[in-house]
Design a protein around this motif. Structure first.
Motif, PDB file in Angstrom:
ATOM      1  N   LEU A   1       0.862  -1.182   0.000  1.00  0.00           N
ATOM      2  CA  LEU A   1       0.000   0.000   0.000  1.00  0.00           C
ATOM      3  C   LEU A   1       0.897   1.232   0.000  1.00  0.00           C
ATOM      4  O   LEU A   1       1.408   1.638   1.040  1.00  0.00           O
ATOM      5  CB  LEU A   1      -0.915   0.010   1.225  1.00  0.00           C
ATOM      6  CG  LEU A   1      -1.841  -1.187   1.416  1.00  0.00           C
ATOM      7  CD1 LEU A   1      -2.599  -1.073   2.733  1.00  0.00           C
ATOM      8  CD2 LEU A   1      -2.800  -1.332   0.252  1.00  0.00           C
ATOM      9  N   ASP A   2       1.114   1.792  -1.161  1.00  0.00           N
ATOM     10  CA  ASP A   2       1.990   2.953  -1.289  1.00  0.00           C
ATOM     11  C   ASP A   2       1.210   4.210  -0.902  1.00  0.00           C
ATOM     12  O   ASP A   2       0.575   4.851  -1.734  1.00  0.00           O
ATOM     13  CB  ASP A   2       2.520   3.053  -2.717  1.00  0.00           C
ATOM     14  CG  ASP A   2       3.576   4.142  -2.863  1.00  0.00           C
ATOM     15  OD1 ASP A   2       4.180   4.521  -1.840  1.00  0.00           O
ATOM     16  OD2 ASP A   2       3.793   4.610  -4.001  1.00  0.00           O
ATOM     17  N   HIS A   3       1.249   4.517   0.403  1.00  0.00           N
ATOM     18  CA  HIS A   3       0.520   5.666   0.925  1.00  0.00           C
ATOM     19  C   HIS A   3       1.294   6.206   2.125  1.00  0.00           C
ATOM     20  O   HIS A   3       1.810   5.433   2.928  1.00  0.00           O
ATOM     21  CB  HIS A   3      -0.890   5.235   1.344  1.00  0.00           C
ATOM     22  CG  HIS A   3      -1.790   6.383   1.644  1.00  0.00           C
ATOM     23  ND1 HIS A   3      -1.889   6.935   2.899  1.00  0.00           N
ATOM     24  CD2 HIS A   3      -2.624   7.095   0.849  1.00  0.00           C
ATOM     25  CE1 HIS A   3      -2.760   7.934   2.864  1.00  0.00           C
ATOM     26  NE2 HIS A   3      -3.226   8.047   1.638  1.00  0.00           N
ATOM     27  N   PRO A   4       1.387   7.537   2.281  1.00  0.00           N
ATOM     28  CA  PRO A   4       2.207   8.115   3.359  1.00  0.00           C
ATOM     29  C   PRO A   4       1.755   7.769   4.787  1.00  0.00           C
ATOM     30  O   PRO A   4       2.554   7.851   5.707  1.00  0.00           O
ATOM     31  CB  PRO A   4       2.138   9.622   3.112  1.00  0.00           C
ATOM     32  CG  PRO A   4       1.019   9.843   2.167  1.00  0.00           C
ATOM     33  CD  PRO A   4       0.812   8.569   1.419  1.00  0.00           C
ATOM     34  N   THR A   5       0.489   7.369   4.987  1.00  0.00           N
ATOM     35  CA  THR A   5       0.049   7.039   6.349  1.00  0.00           C
ATOM     36  C   THR A   5       0.240   5.556   6.683  1.00  0.00           C
ATOM     37  O   THR A   5      -0.096   5.128   7.779  1.00  0.00           O
ATOM     38  CB  THR A   5      -1.434   7.412   6.559  1.00  0.00           C
ATOM     39  OG1 THR A   5      -2.242   6.628   5.683  1.00  0.00           O
ATOM     40  CG2 THR A   5      -1.661   8.901   6.333  1.00  0.00           C
ATOM     41  N   ILE A   6       0.782   4.804   5.742  1.00  0.00           N
ATOM     42  CA  ILE A   6       1.035   3.375   5.944  1.00  0.00           C
ATOM     43  C   ILE A   6       2.512   3.191   6.267  1.00  0.00           C
ATOM     44  O   ILE A   6       3.381   3.711   5.570  1.00  0.00           O
ATOM     45  CB  ILE A   6       0.657   2.566   4.683  1.00  0.00           C
ATOM     46  CG1 ILE A   6      -0.798   2.798   4.290  1.00  0.00           C
ATOM     47  CG2 ILE A   6       0.960   1.088   4.868  1.00  0.00           C
ATOM     48  CD1 ILE A   6      -1.805   2.308   5.292  1.00  0.00           C
TER      49      ILE A   6
END
Length: 165
Positions: free
Chosen positions: A35-40
């Protein structure tokens, strides 16, 4: 087959199968689900799927893991649980894990030891004000005043017509 269904952001409507064994979820490419997301976090959590049970374990993620809006370090998953990783939400879809019995949630309850009553200034908790029956007197006054004004306007109009005729 158990799966995660994306409910928000760039992951909305994306589905991720949860196979038997261990499924790792995170930002790094060595995870089963990336999951390429800053909150992960790079290694955010894992799901252990064994037989007819699935357990979600947080891996000390920075932005936390929640199941049905509760912060968890470890939680057994049930069909239709809402899982939040960082700010991304997923629906846990596993009809084969659904139980036929009722599902209960934890509740904090206190037993009253004396007579309970609502506070006097607690007439209505509605953000839209009191229900109409509690305002009935006000509406009667408004209706009577409106009727009197309408009657006076009609009489004034009638008087004007009589003078011009």
């Amino acid at each position: 087959m158990a799966k995660l269904i994306g409910m928000s952001g760039d992951f909305k409507a994306r589905e991720f199968a949860i196979e038997q064994g261990e499924i790792s979820i995170g930002r790094k490419v060595d995870n089963t689900i990336v999951l390429d997301h800053p909150t992960i976090s790079s290694h955010h959590c894992r799901i252990l799927h064994s037989g007819d049970t699935c357990v979600l374990q947080d891996l000390d993620s920075t932005n936390g893991t929640r199941v049905n809006s509760r912060d968890v370090k470890e939680s057994a998953l049930r069909h239709k649980d809402l899982i939040q990783l960082g700010t991304i939400e997923f629906l846990f879809d596993a009809p084969e894990l659904a139980t036929s019995g009722a599902r209960y949630t934890d509740a904090d309850a206190e037993v009253a030891t004396s007579v309970m009553a609502a506070p006097q200034d607690f007439a209505s908790i509605s953000p839209f004000g009191a229900p109409p029956r509690e305002r009935r007197g006000t509406w009667y006054v408004v209706l009577i005043i409106t009727g009197i004004v309408a009657l006076l306007a009609f009489l004034f109009f009638l008087g004007t017509l009589m003078r011009t005729a």
